[in-house]
Motif scaffolding. Structure first.
Motif, PDB file in Angstrom:
ATOM      1  N   GLY A 177     -33.471 -16.145 -67.787  1.00  0.00           N
ATOM      2  CA  GLY A 177     -34.864 -16.570 -67.740  1.00  0.00           C
ATOM      3  C   GLY A 177     -35.288 -17.275 -69.017  1.00  0.00           C
ATOM      4  N   ALA A 178     -34.798 -16.773 -70.165  1.00  0.00           N
ATOM      5  CA  ALA A 178     -35.119 -17.411 -71.446  1.00  0.00           C
ATOM      6  C   ALA A 178     -34.508 -18.806 -71.527  1.00  0.00           C
ATOM      7  N   VAL A 179     -33.281 -18.971 -71.017  1.00  0.00           N
ATOM      8  CA  VAL A 179     -32.629 -20.282 -71.006  1.00  0.00           C
ATOM      9  C   VAL A 179     -33.399 -21.250 -70.117  1.00  0.00           C
ATOM     10  N   LEU A 180     -33.794 -20.795 -68.946  1.00  0.00           N
ATOM     11  CA  LEU A 180     -34.542 -21.653 -68.026  1.00  0.00           C
ATOM     12  C   LEU A 180     -35.885 -22.052 -68.614  1.00  0.00           C
ATOM     13  N   ASP A 181     -36.505 -21.140 -69.339  1.00  0.00           N
ATOM     14  CA  ASP A 181     -37.777 -21.466 -69.975  1.00  0.00           C
ATOM     15  C   ASP A 181     -37.580 -22.484 -71.095  1.00  0.00           C
TER      16      ASP A 181
ATOM     17  N   ASN B  82     -24.340 -13.005 -60.150  1.00  0.00           N
ATOM     18  CA  ASN B  82     -25.626 -12.437 -60.546  1.00  0.00           C
ATOM     19  C   ASN B  82     -26.772 -13.428 -60.349  1.00  0.00           C
ATOM     20  N   LEU B  83     -26.502 -14.702 -60.557  1.00  0.00           N
ATOM     21  CA  LEU B  83     -27.530 -15.715 -60.303  1.00  0.00           C
ATOM     22  C   LEU B  83     -27.903 -15.737 -58.824  1.00  0.00           C
ATOM     23  N   ASN B  84     -26.905 -15.636 -57.968  1.00  0.00           N
ATOM     24  CA  ASN B  84     -27.184 -15.625 -56.533  1.00  0.00           C
ATOM     25  C   ASN B  84     -28.044 -14.423 -56.147  1.00  0.00           C
ATOM     26  N   ARG B  85     -27.678 -13.245 -56.655  1.00  0.00           N
ATOM     27  CA  ARG B  85     -28.436 -12.045 -56.316  1.00  0.00           C
ATOM     28  C   ARG B  85     -29.853 -12.106 -56.890  1.00  0.00           C
ATOM     29  N   ALA B  86     -29.977 -12.604 -58.138  1.00  0.00           N
ATOM     30  CA  ALA B  86     -31.283 -12.670 -58.779  1.00  0.00           C
ATOM     31  C   ALA B  86     -32.215 -13.641 -58.058  1.00  0.00           C
ATOM     32  N   ARG B  87     -31.664 -14.724 -57.545  1.00  0.00           N
ATOM     33  CA  ARG B  87     -32.492 -15.683 -56.808  1.00  0.00           C
ATOM     34  C   ARG B  87     -32.914 -15.117 -55.459  1.00  0.00           C
ATOM     35  N   ARG B  88     -32.010 -14.403 -54.800  1.00  0.00           N
ATOM     36  CA  ARG B  88     -32.372 -13.767 -53.533  1.00  0.00           C
ATOM     37  C   ARG B  88     -33.444 -12.696 -53.746  1.00  0.00           C
ATOM     38  N   ALA B  89     -33.408 -12.059 -54.919  1.00  0.00           N
ATOM     39  CA  ALA B  89     -34.381 -11.009 -55.226  1.00  0.00           C
ATOM     40  C   ALA B  89     -35.662 -11.575 -55.849  1.00  0.00           C
ATOM     41  N   ARG B  90     -35.740 -12.903 -55.950  1.00  0.00           N
ATOM     42  CA  ARG B  90     -36.908 -13.589 -56.504  1.00  0.00           C
ATOM     43  C   ARG B  90     -37.139 -13.269 -57.990  1.00  0.00           C
ATOM     44  N   LEU B  91     -36.075 -12.852 -58.683  1.00  0.00           N
ATOM     45  CA  LEU B  91     -36.170 -12.629 -60.124  1.00  0.00           C
ATOM     46  C   LEU B  91     -36.019 -13.944 -60.872  1.00  0.00           C
ATOM     47  N   ILE B  92     -35.385 -14.910 -60.237  1.00  0.00           N
ATOM     48  CA  ILE B  92     -35.216 -16.264 -60.766  1.00  0.00           C
ATOM     49  C   ILE B  92     -35.642 -17.224 -59.665  1.00  0.00           C
ATOM     50  N   PRO B  93     -36.452 -18.239 -59.983  1.00  0.00           N
ATOM     51  CA  PRO B  93     -36.882 -19.184 -58.939  1.00  0.00           C
ATOM     52  C   PRO B  93     -35.681 -19.858 -58.276  1.00  0.00           C
ATOM     53  N   MET B  94     -35.706 -19.936 -56.971  1.00  0.00           N
ATOM     54  CA  MET B  94     -34.596 -20.530 -56.222  1.00  0.00           C
ATOM     55  C   MET B  94     -34.346 -21.969 -56.646  1.00  0.00           C
ATOM     56  N   ASP B  95     -35.414 -22.728 -56.921  1.00  0.00           N
ATOM     57  CA  ASP B  95     -35.258 -24.151 -57.239  1.00  0.00           C
ATOM     58  C   ASP B  95     -34.989 -24.406 -58.717  1.00  0.00           C
ATOM     59  N   ALA B  96     -34.747 -23.345 -59.509  1.00  0.00           N
ATOM     60  CA  ALA B  96     -34.424 -23.535 -60.926  1.00  0.00           C
ATOM     61  C   ALA B  96     -32.946 -23.813 -61.128  1.00  0.00           C
ATOM     62  N   ILE B  97     -32.122 -23.512 -60.116  1.00  0.00           N
ATOM     63  CA  ILE B  97     -30.675 -23.713 -60.187  1.00  0.00           C
ATOM     64  C   ILE B  97     -30.269 -24.687 -59.105  1.00  0.00           C
ATOM     65  N   ARG B  98     -29.408 -25.639 -59.452  1.00  0.00           N
ATOM     66  CA  ARG B  98     -28.941 -26.594 -58.453  1.00  0.00           C
ATOM     67  C   ARG B  98     -27.426 -26.503 -58.301  1.00  0.00           C
ATOM     68  N   ASP B  99     -26.955 -26.891 -57.152  1.00  0.00           N
ATOM     69  CA  ASP B  99     -25.538 -26.894 -56.847  1.00  0.00           C
ATOM     70  C   ASP B  99     -25.113 -28.315 -56.538  1.00  0.00           C
ATOM     71  N   ASP B 100     -24.335 -28.937 -57.446  1.00  0.00           N
ATOM     72  CA  ASP B 100     -23.941 -30.331 -57.257  1.00  0.00           C
ATOM     73  C   ASP B 100     -22.882 -30.506 -56.178  1.00  0.00           C
ATOM     74  N   LEU B 101     -22.363 -29.392 -55.621  1.00  0.00           N
ATOM     75  CA  LEU B 101     -21.363 -29.528 -54.567  1.00  0.00           C
ATOM     76  C   LEU B 101     -22.004 -29.832 -53.222  1.00  0.00           C
ATOM     77  N   ALA B 102     -23.289 -29.486 -53.102  1.00  0.00           N
ATOM     78  CA  ALA B 102     -23.973 -29.766 -51.845  1.00  0.00           C
ATOM     79  C   ALA B 102     -24.194 -31.264 -51.716  1.00  0.00           C
TER      80      ALA B 102
END
Length: 247
Positions: free
Chosen positions: A39-43, A79-99
């Motif tokens: 969260g600190a890194v994203l901020d 952990n990023l996947n679980r945290a995003r599913r749990a709404r601890l990290i915003p889903m749109d804060a992380i991107r996947d360039d493979l998609a």
């Protein structure tokens, strides 16, 4: 883990599955601490969101002494996947360039919408920033995840960034050569990538191959300059080096 899934596309029944959709999560204290560091890194990089998991990983290594190995990276991704599913990290804060996707839906809902788009295009009219320049400049960047961040820096100067990570492909190098050969002025390529034997050898091979193609096309081979990472930068900024990969 969830109960057996009965309504699957394939018709298969699974005894255990990973969480689906948004899901509650009660991480252990050390994992929760990691989520707080993320969260600190994203901020810190909120003006450059979304970030890739790899970018978050490298910043954790530099700022919080997170282990710099592939096992730690895999653990971070989980952990990023679980945290995003749990709404601890915003889903749109992380991107996947493979998609990826192809094709688009085109059309206007009304004539008014069409004319609004025309007026909007007229307001954004501008001459190319490269017009009249004695040299063309483009940037080759090894890591696709950094493409958008670097483009934010180069865009005001009219400089386009290309991902050179795929330059092991003959097609990619030929396309780059065709682009460079078609220009009326010489091209300078600024290269950004990791300072490791593999990355440097890929760059050297790509530069030679592209230059050879350009010459065959009757164009002026590009001048390729290493912008980062260089040996001097590693010394000046005390950059960490990655451990050798296990074989």
């Amino acid at each position: 883990m969830s109960r057996a899934s009965r309504n699957t596309v394939s018709g298969r029944i699974y005894r255990r599955t990973r969480p689906r959709g948004f899901a509650d999560w009660s991480p252990k204290p050390d994992t929760l601490r990691l989520v707080e560091q993320v969260g600190a890194v994203l901020d810190e990089y909120r003006e450059h969101l979304p970030m890739t998991a790899r970018q978050v990983f490298y910043r954790l290594v530099g700022a919080f002494q997170y282990p710099k190995d592939e096992k730690a990276y895999d653990r971070l991704q989980e952990n990023l996947n679980r945290a995003r599913r749990a709404r601890l990290i915003p889903m749109d804060a992380i991107r996947d360039d493979l998609a990826a996707s192809a094709g688009h839906s085109f059309g206007y809902t009304s004539p008014a919408e069409f004319w609004d788009s025309v007026r909007s295009s007229a307001h954004s009219y501008a001459r190319p920033l490269t017009e009249g320049q004695q040299r063309a400049v483009e940037v080759w960047i090894e890591a696709q995840g950094m493409l958008l961040m670097v483009a934010e820096v180069t865009q005001p100067y009219g400089v386009v960034v290309y991902c050179s990570g795929g330059f092991e492909s003959v097609c990619a190098k030929y396309d780059a050569a065709a682009r460079i050969a078609s220009r009326q002025v010489p091209t300078t390529v600024l290269s950004i990538g990791d300072y490791d034997p593999s990355g440097l050898s890929i760059l050297d091979a790509a530069a030679e191959d592209v230059a050879a193609f350009v010459a065959e096309m009757g164009g002026t081979p590009p001048t390729v300059k290493r912008l980062a990472v260089t040996e001097e930068q590693i010394t000046s900024y005390g950059l960490e080096t990655a451990p050798a990969k296990a074989h």
